[in-house]
Write a protein that holds these residues in place. Structure first.
Motif, short mmCIF file in Angstrom:
data_model
loop_
_atom_site.label_atom_id
_atom_site.label_comp_id
_atom_site.label_asym_id
_atom_site.label_seq_id
_atom_site.Cartn_x
_atom_site.Cartn_y
_atom_site.Cartn_z
N TYR A 187 0.66 -1.24 0.19
CA TYR A 187 0.15 -0.43 -0.02
C TYR A 187 1.06 1.34 0.23
O TYR A 187 2.17 1.41 0.92
CB TYR A 187 -0.96 0.22 1.37
N PRO A 190 -3.68 0.45 4.76
CA PRO A 190 -4.84 0.08 3.42
C PRO A 190 -5.53 0.30 3.36
O PRO A 190 -6.60 0.57 2.61
CB PRO A 190 -4.00 -1.44 3.14
N TYR A 200 -3.07 -3.02 -3.12
CA TYR A 200 -3.08 -4.35 -2.69
C TYR A 200 -2.76 -4.68 -3.34
O TYR A 200 -2.14 -6.02 -2.63
CB TYR A 200 -4.62 -4.64 -2.26
#
Length: 243
Positions: A132, A138, A147
């Motif tokens: 990320y 994330p 991702y």
């Protein structure tokens, strides 16, 4: 005693997956966390998905979605895939599905659709396919594709000065968010390693199973790991993603 075991990128190497599960003496009490890229490369992608569906009915498994899995999911849903996918292992995946019924294909599509973008356990350990870019983690990522595609998290950890302390103003803020981070996506072969590799607080579990490396599984509490034979030796008449 139950363990939490993390498994790196498989890329169609079903024989390697069977080896590592056997060598790690996996039992139904163990939690298995798969970091994605189950397909594309060696010839048994569909067999892997079939096996994982059945395995998840016997014990707790967490399946993270990789970039190759997104390509395969789109192909299962729309019956077409981009040329870049076919050239990067996708053709072997398509070929492995030759004899599947529409019902079986739908079952596999549903499996891909249920995969997670990432997972955080109760000890604040993150499991994600690639990485990320957001310094807030994330969950704050603007582009969810990171991702599955981001390499900057791993590149940052590799490039860090080993003497850099966590309380330093220069320590990457992204790495301070989690106790540990487990990733795949970027083969450790790129830095000359054939085993699960730790940089900063990141463990990279992609030990090059798509190419000339082995598949790896690791106990995240003890860092003990087991590996398959190198994939070319398990599929001597194939090229994987080397060709």
């Amino acid at each position: 005693m139950s363990r939490t075991l993390v498994i790196g990128d498989i890329h169609g190497g079903f024989r390697a997956l069977q080896q590592v599960l056997e060598r790690a003496e996996v039992t139904p009490d163990d939690l298995l966390i798969f970091l994605g890229d189950y397909v594309d490369g060696w010839s048994e992608s569909s067999q892997i998905i079939k096996f994982l569906i059945e395995l998840s009915e016997k014990q707790k498994c967490i399946f993270i979605k990789g970039n190759h899995d997104v390509w395969c999911e789109d192909w299962l849903a729309f019956e077409q895939g981009p040329g870049i996918w076919l050239a990067n292992g996708g053709k072997s995946t398509v070929d492995s599905y030759t004899d599947y019924s529409s019902e079986e294909l739908d079952l596999h599509l549903e499996f891909f659709q249920r995969m997670k973008h990432y997972y955080v356990d109760d000890q604040n350990r993150l499991f994600i396919h690639a990485g990320y870019s957001s310094m807030h983690g994330p969950e704050k990522e603007v582009y969810s594709s990171n991702y599955r595609w981001d390499r900057t998290l791993w590149e940052t950890a590799v490039a860090m000065d080993k003497k850099l302390e966590k309380n330093s103003l220069l320590y990457p803020k992204r790495l301070l968010l989690y106790k540990e981070i487990f990733i795949g996506h970027t083969p450790t072969l790129y830095i000359g390693s054939r085993v699960p590799t730790n940089k900063g607080n990141i463990w990279n579990m992609d030990t090059g199973a798509a190419f000339t490396g082995a598949l790896s599984i690791m106990d995240i509490d003890t860092n003990e790991f087991w590996q398959s034979d190198p994939l070319p030796s398990l599929y001597p008449h194939e090229k994987g993603r080397n060709g």
